[in-house]
Structures are given as C-alpha cells and as structure tokens.
Scaffold this active site. Sequence first.
Site, PDB file in Angstrom:
ATOM      1  N   TYR A  32       0.830  -1.205   0.000  1.00  0.00           N
ATOM      2  CA  TYR A  32       0.000   0.000   0.000  1.00  0.00           C
ATOM      3  C   TYR A  32       0.860   1.249   0.000  1.00  0.00           C
ATOM      4  O   TYR A  32       2.075   1.185   0.220  1.00  0.00           O
ATOM      5  CB  TYR A  32      -0.954  -0.002   1.200  1.00  0.00           C
ATOM      6  CG  TYR A  32      -0.317   0.345   2.532  1.00  0.00           C
ATOM      7  CD1 TYR A  32       0.517  -0.545   3.197  1.00  0.00           C
ATOM      8  CD2 TYR A  32      -0.542   1.594   3.126  1.00  0.00           C
ATOM      9  CE1 TYR A  32       1.102  -0.209   4.402  1.00  0.00           C
ATOM     10  CE2 TYR A  32       0.035   1.930   4.347  1.00  0.00           C
ATOM     11  CZ  TYR A  32       0.863   1.020   4.981  1.00  0.00           C
ATOM     12  OH  TYR A  32       1.446   1.355   6.171  1.00  0.00           O
ATOM     13  N   ARG A  51       8.185   4.197  -4.622  1.00  0.00           N
ATOM     14  CA  ARG A  51       8.269   3.195  -3.551  1.00  0.00           C
ATOM     15  C   ARG A  51       7.229   2.093  -3.744  1.00  0.00           C
ATOM     16  O   ARG A  51       7.483   0.922  -3.427  1.00  0.00           O
ATOM     17  CB  ARG A  51       8.103   3.868  -2.186  1.00  0.00           C
ATOM     18  CG  ARG A  51       8.349   2.897  -1.046  1.00  0.00           C
ATOM     19  CD  ARG A  51       8.326   3.570   0.304  1.00  0.00           C
ATOM     20  NE  ARG A  51       7.024   4.137   0.598  1.00  0.00           N
ATOM     21  CZ  ARG A  51       6.778   4.967   1.612  1.00  0.00           C
ATOM     22  NH1 ARG A  51       7.754   5.321   2.428  1.00  0.00           N
ATOM     23  NH2 ARG A  51       5.574   5.434   1.819  1.00  0.00           N
ATOM     24  N   ARG A 100      -7.246 -22.078  -1.393  1.00  0.00           N
ATOM     25  CA  ARG A 100      -6.184 -21.408  -0.643  1.00  0.00           C
ATOM     26  C   ARG A 100      -4.913 -22.258  -0.660  1.00  0.00           C
ATOM     27  O   ARG A 100      -4.968 -23.469  -0.432  1.00  0.00           O
ATOM     28  CB  ARG A 100      -6.669 -21.203   0.799  1.00  0.00           C
ATOM     29  CG  ARG A 100      -5.655 -20.549   1.713  1.00  0.00           C
ATOM     30  CD  ARG A 100      -6.208 -20.507   3.132  1.00  0.00           C
ATOM     31  NE  ARG A 100      -5.272 -19.860   4.041  1.00  0.00           N
ATOM     32  CZ  ARG A 100      -4.242 -20.467   4.611  1.00  0.00           C
ATOM     33  NH1 ARG A 100      -3.994 -21.744   4.364  1.00  0.00           N
ATOM     34  NH2 ARG A 100      -3.448 -19.806   5.427  1.00  0.00           N
ATOM     35  N   HIS A 102      -0.471 -21.533   0.250  1.00  0.00           N
ATOM     36  CA  HIS A 102       0.606 -20.557   0.440  1.00  0.00           C
ATOM     37  C   HIS A 102       1.287 -20.252  -0.888  1.00  0.00           C
ATOM     38  O   HIS A 102       1.660 -19.127  -1.160  1.00  0.00           O
ATOM     39  CB  HIS A 102       1.653 -21.089   1.441  1.00  0.00           C
ATOM     40  CG  HIS A 102       1.197 -21.055   2.872  1.00  0.00           C
ATOM     41  ND1 HIS A 102       0.177 -21.828   3.343  1.00  0.00           N
ATOM     42  CD2 HIS A 102       1.632 -20.311   3.917  1.00  0.00           C
ATOM     43  CE1 HIS A 102      -0.008 -21.580   4.635  1.00  0.00           C
ATOM     44  NE2 HIS A 102       0.865 -20.653   5.011  1.00  0.00           N
ATOM     45  N   LYS A 148       6.537  -1.989   2.058  1.00  0.00           N
ATOM     46  CA  LYS A 148       5.339  -1.360   2.627  1.00  0.00           C
ATOM     47  C   LYS A 148       4.163  -2.313   2.438  1.00  0.00           C
ATOM     48  O   LYS A 148       3.278  -2.109   1.594  1.00  0.00           O
ATOM     49  CB  LYS A 148       5.077   0.008   1.994  1.00  0.00           C
ATOM     50  CG  LYS A 148       4.177   0.882   2.882  1.00  0.00           C
ATOM     51  CD  LYS A 148       4.270   2.337   2.524  1.00  0.00           C
ATOM     52  CE  LYS A 148       3.265   3.202   3.263  1.00  0.00           C
ATOM     53  NZ  LYS A 148       3.409   3.241   4.716  1.00  0.00           N
ATOM     54  N   GLU A 181      11.967   2.364  14.225  1.00  0.00           N
ATOM     55  CA  GLU A 181      11.130   3.449  13.696  1.00  0.00           C
ATOM     56  C   GLU A 181       9.859   3.546  14.523  1.00  0.00           C
ATOM     57  O   GLU A 181       9.743   2.907  15.557  1.00  0.00           O
ATOM     58  CB  GLU A 181      10.841   3.237  12.205  1.00  0.00           C
ATOM     59  CG  GLU A 181      10.167   1.929  11.881  1.00  0.00           C
ATOM     60  CD  GLU A 181       9.905   1.724  10.388  1.00  0.00           C
ATOM     61  OE1 GLU A 181       9.941   2.695   9.614  1.00  0.00           O
ATOM     62  OE2 GLU A 181       9.642   0.576  10.012  1.00  0.00           O
ATOM     63  N   LEU A 205      11.216   1.180   6.989  1.00  0.00           N
ATOM     64  CA  LEU A 205      10.702   1.618   5.697  1.00  0.00           C
ATOM     65  C   LEU A 205      11.511   2.808   5.208  1.00  0.00           C
ATOM     66  O   LEU A 205      11.902   3.666   6.019  1.00  0.00           O
ATOM     67  CB  LEU A 205       9.235   2.036   5.887  1.00  0.00           C
ATOM     68  CG  LEU A 205       8.489   2.397   4.614  1.00  0.00           C
ATOM     69  CD1 LEU A 205       8.225   1.142   3.785  1.00  0.00           C
ATOM     70  CD2 LEU A 205       7.177   3.080   4.959  1.00  0.00           C
TER      71      LEU A 205
HETATM   72  N1  PDD Z   1       2.995   5.223   7.313  1.00  0.00           N
HETATM   73  N2  PDD Z   1       7.590   3.767   8.853  1.00  0.00           N
HETATM   74  C1  PDD Z   1       6.407   3.146   8.863  1.00  0.00           C
HETATM   75  C2  PDD Z   1       6.305   1.800   9.525  1.00  0.00           C
HETATM   76  C3  PDD Z   1       5.279   3.731   8.255  1.00  0.00           C
HETATM   77  O1  PDD Z   1       4.105   3.085   8.268  1.00  0.00           O
HETATM   78  C4  PDD Z   1       5.411   5.014   7.666  1.00  0.00           C
HETATM   79  C5  PDD Z   1       4.260   5.711   7.005  1.00  0.00           C
HETATM   80  C6  PDD Z   1       6.678   5.643   7.691  1.00  0.00           C
HETATM   81  C7  PDD Z   1       6.910   6.993   7.074  1.00  0.00           C
HETATM   82  O2  PDD Z   1       6.896   6.909   5.678  1.00  0.00           O
HETATM   83  P1  PDD Z   1       6.426   8.141   4.790  1.00  0.00           P
HETATM   84  O3  PDD Z   1       7.268   9.319   5.211  1.00  0.00           O
HETATM   85  O4  PDD Z   1       6.731   7.735   3.408  1.00  0.00           O
HETATM   86  O5  PDD Z   1       4.966   8.339   5.062  1.00  0.00           O
HETATM   87  C8  PDD Z   1       7.745   4.984   8.282  1.00  0.00           C
HETATM   88  C9  PDD Z   1       1.807   5.730   6.645  1.00  0.00           C
HETATM   89  C10 PDD Z   1       1.598   7.185   6.831  1.00  0.00           C
HETATM   90  C11 PDD Z   1       0.640   4.882   7.104  1.00  0.00           C
HETATM   91  O6  PDD Z   1       0.815   3.684   7.229  1.00  0.00           O
HETATM   92  O7  PDD Z   1      -0.467   5.411   7.292  1.00  0.00           O
END
Ligand code: PDD
Length: 280
Positions: A32, A51, A100, A102, A148, A181, A205
């Site tokens: 996403y 990304r 289903r 894997h 992501k 993070e 990320l």
């Molecule tokens: N999340 N790390 C994680 C785990 C994140 O989910 C996000 C962003 C970031 C920051 O990435 P960016 O600057 O590209 O938004 C770092 C979004 C906002 C979300 O999941 O809603």
Amino acid sequence: MTTCYINGTYQDISKTNVSITDRGFQFSDGVYEVIAVYENKFVDMDLHLKRLMTSLNKLKIKINLKLNQIENISKKIKRLNNFNNGIIYIQITRGNQHPRDHKYPNGLKPNIIIYSIPKDFKKINSNAKRGVSTSLYPDIRWLRSDIKSISLLGNSMAANYAKEKKNHEAILYDERSYITEGNSSSIWIIKNNKCITHPLNYRILKGCTRHKLISIVKNKKLKFEEKKFSIKALLKADEVFMTSATNFVMPIVKVDKHKISNGKPGQITLSLRDEFINQI
Ligand code: PDD
C-alpha cells in the site's frame, strides 16, 4: 459518499467488494501507499509511486498499470471526491486464489483499489506546536519492514498500546534496544546539532518524508548521520521528532514518563517542519 477506484471502475466505496479468496485478505499478500494532499497539492507523489513499484517488485507482484496511470487515477479520485486536504490510499494485493495455498500460481490478477480520506491538517499543525507524547514498544514485526506491506498487525498492536496510554505514536526498539522506527513513522533524534536517524535496511521503511527531509537537513548545512541509536540515546537527545506522510515533521516531547529536554518542541525540529511545509 466516497468514490473508490476498484479494478478499472469507479464506485461508491460502500458498494465495493473484493472476494474472500483475495490473497490480501488471506495472507496479507499486498502492498500500500499513503499520499498526503495538503492545501490542494499532492505531497511527494513521485517518491510514493516509486516506492510502490519497489514494494511490488520485492514481492514479485506484477500489475498492468503504469505509474503515470496510477497518478492519473489518484488525481481523478481527488477530483471526484472534491477535497483539498486528506490522503490518497492505494492498495494492491496479488489477487484472488482458490483453493487457498501458500504457494501462488503465475498470472494472478492483482486487486487494485485507490480511494481518498479527507483529513483536517489543522489538528496536526496544532499538535506540532505543543509536540506529542509517545510510548516505547518492542519491534515485534516481521523482518522485512522495508516492504510497505499491508501486513500491519505488529504496527497496529504498537499503535493501540500507545493509544491506551493516551500517546500519539509508539516508538519501536529492536532486540538489542536500538530504536528502529515508529509504528507508522520514521524516528529522528538531534544531539549536539546533528540529526540522526536509523540507516536504511530491512528493519525500516524508506520513508518518503525522511528522504525529503534529508535534503532539507543538508541544505540547511546541519550535520546528518544515518546511524542506529539506543533507547538511552533517545531519552538523552536534545530534540526528538517523527516524520511521515500524515504528520510531516512532528516534534516528540515525551517518551513514556520521560520528558525530552525541557518538554517543549525543539527549535531545529520546528524549523525543519516549516521548511518541509514551505516546499510542498
Ligand atoms: N505510514 N515507517 C512506517 C512503519 C510507516 O508506516 C510510515 C508511514 C513511515 C513513514 O513513511 P512516509 O514518510 O513515506 O509516510 C515509516 C503511513 C503514513 C501509514 O501507514 O499510514
């Protein structure tokens, strides 16, 4: 009514359906993106789309749309839903598979959805004036946080722990007590005028806001280092902040019971926030 793009059509979101055989539903097999729209402008659309492609490639999910088509659909969603401030949400899963298994066959048809959520950034702006409080939480996520992926149970558990404590975000630490993070943000500290954030690897990320801010930090001639830092270094930092698409640059003034410096947003953090918003 919110209009949603789903697999080539535009529909009222309350009428959209994806099969229960979707691998996103069954295995979290999808990715996403969240792209902010601030005062009518898309924020770092190019970085987010790039990304998205990286995440898809890492999971070997192939789509028929080009990035400029996804950009055009996102712009159309903004037009149809008629908002100036909010986010565009893009989700792509590998597709439906029955029975289903894997293991997936080649040639599944990805489910692609794009919709928007209006958001009032005034609240975020007023949070930034006071700074936000956070909770520490162990980083229990899988070891490919560079993707992501929609597999967000660890992030969600951390976020809800912070919520129970009435905090804005959870700051995650690894098995050796280094900060990785936030539950949905990149975490930074400033010590002796040097901005420090976790290096890019499989544990975090590659934040688009982080990426943009690194060039702002360098242009301001501030010192910068990508380096792991411990919980102890976090608590002893002069300033702490988080970056994300939905918070931009957000000062952190408290970690659990511990105040950062004097408990007020740091001056460097606020100047970085101003510059980030100026550049949108
Ligand atoms: N999340 N790390 C994680 C785990 C994140 O989910 C996000 C962003 C970031 C920051 O990435 P960016 O600057 O590209 O938004 C770092 C979004 C906002 C979300 O999941 O809603």
